[in-house]
Design an enzyme around this catalytic site. Structure first.
Site, PDB file in Angstrom:
ATOM      1  CE  LYS A  95      -4.003  -2.347   2.105  1.00  0.00           C
ATOM      2  NZ  LYS A  95      -4.512  -2.954   3.377  1.00  0.00           N
ATOM      3  CD  GLN A  99      -3.505  -4.763   6.418  1.00  0.00           C
ATOM      4  OE1 GLN A  99      -3.552  -3.655   5.647  1.00  0.00           O
ATOM      5  NE2 GLN A  99      -4.043  -5.764   6.240  1.00  0.00           N
ATOM      6  CG  ASP A 124     -10.302  -0.634   4.287  1.00  0.00           C
ATOM      7  OD1 ASP A 124     -10.137  -0.712   2.908  1.00  0.00           O
ATOM      8  OD2 ASP A 124      -9.715  -1.404   5.182  1.00  0.00           O
TER       9      ASP A 124
END
Ligand code: NAD
Length: 278
Positions: free
Chosen positions: A48, A92, A115
């Site tokens: 990322k 994460q 997200d």
């Protein structure tokens, strides 16, 4: 049979995002928090960061030890929430067991939830309001679109009902006017359901969940899985590719299918959060 080239479509999306970023007053900034030393998470976080850099975006990675407390993590999130230089925040997953995932996801500022896992964004997705759409489901829909696969009126079967993949992709397929069935570990006679499907999205987390005899001729097969083959150690999906591919009209490979789209959509979501700032 067409093998869907996720790498190519993702590269096109990344180039489009980079071009839009070049026109921004400042570089959109993604902050990624990783807790613990799970090797897969470390690889994803590293990828990322590189993807951000290549798109001209700013990236900050905050790495906390596995022993970090929930309060420590909440305080990092609070700092990033109030930092005007940060546009998107991603925690994460998975988190260590002693940390309450729901509490953490809800603590991210809604307008920085890149997200789309914050309860406010989940509600917005399910109420068809503007929201940050979770990256993997968004990437799957973009792949279908790129290959001219129209879900409207099709029978779509999603294997898996997770909050990250199964549920949101089922909702997006429904919004695209497919007739959607969600299957899971308690589904009786999975093969009978998948054999009826025009489009099958497999997100079970287990290799060989979908085999050749479970698919009808001409089905579109999207393999979300990322697994390690227990024998060879090679990366593999949730679909037994060699059996399913000859019957499919379109199929995604692993690697090189859905995975690259997830990262590209993360960049796009970060850019959109930046552009949506007041
Ligand atoms: P999860 O474990 O949270 O959910 C799996 C779901 O599949 C569950 O709802 C379960 O009921 C169902 N399931 C499991 N085995 C089944 C079976 N044999 N038959 C029917 N249903 C079954 O997993 P997840 O987070 O949704 O991830 C799924 C897979 O996708 C994993 O391999 C993960 O690594 C991968 N993934 C890939 C990306 C990407 O970018 N490509 C992103 C996220 C997850």
């Amino acid at each position: 049979m067409v093998i869907i080239d996720g790498k190519k479509i993702a590269a096109e999306l990344r180039a489009e995002v980079a071009a839009r970023v070049a026109g921004c007053a400042r570089a959109p900034h993604l902050a990624v928090i990783v807790v613990g030393d799970d090797p897969a998470s470390a690889v994803y976080v590293h990828n990322k960061a590189i993807a951000c850099e290549k798109a001209g975006m700013r990236n900050t990675t905050v790495a906390l030890p596995a022993s970090a407390s929930e309060d420590e993590l909440l305080s990092v999130i609070a700092g990033l929430n109030s930092d005007p230089a940060v546009d998107g925040i991603l925690v994460q997953l998975p988190l260590p067991r002693h940390i309450d995932e729901d509490r953490i996801l809800a603590a991210i500022a809604l307008e920085k939830d890149v997200d789309g896992f914050h309860p406010g964004n989940v509600a917005a997705l399910f109420q068809k309001r503007p929201c940050a759409v979770p990256c993997t489901p968004k990437g799957i829909m973009k792949l279908l679109e790129a290959y001219g696969i129209e879900p409207c009126g099709k029978r779509a079967v999603v294997i898996g009902r997770s909050r990250i993949v199964g549920l949101p992709v089922a909702k997006l397929l429904l919004d695209a006017n497919a007739t959607v069935t969600i299957c899971h570990t308690r589904t009786v006679n999975l093969a009978a359901v998948t054999r009826e499907a025009d489009i099958i999205v497999v997100a079970s987390g287990h290799p060989e969940t979908l085999r050749g005899d479970m698919v009808r001729e001409g089905a579109v097969v999207i393999d979300v899985g990322i697994n390690r083959d227990p024998v060879t150690g090679a990366l593999c999906g949730d679909v037994l590719f060699d059996e399913v591919a000859p019957k499919a009209s379109f199929i995604t490979p692993v690697p090189g299918g859905v995975g690259p789209m997830t990262t590209a959509c993360l960049l796009e979501n970060t850019l959109e959060l930046y552009l949506n700032r007041p």
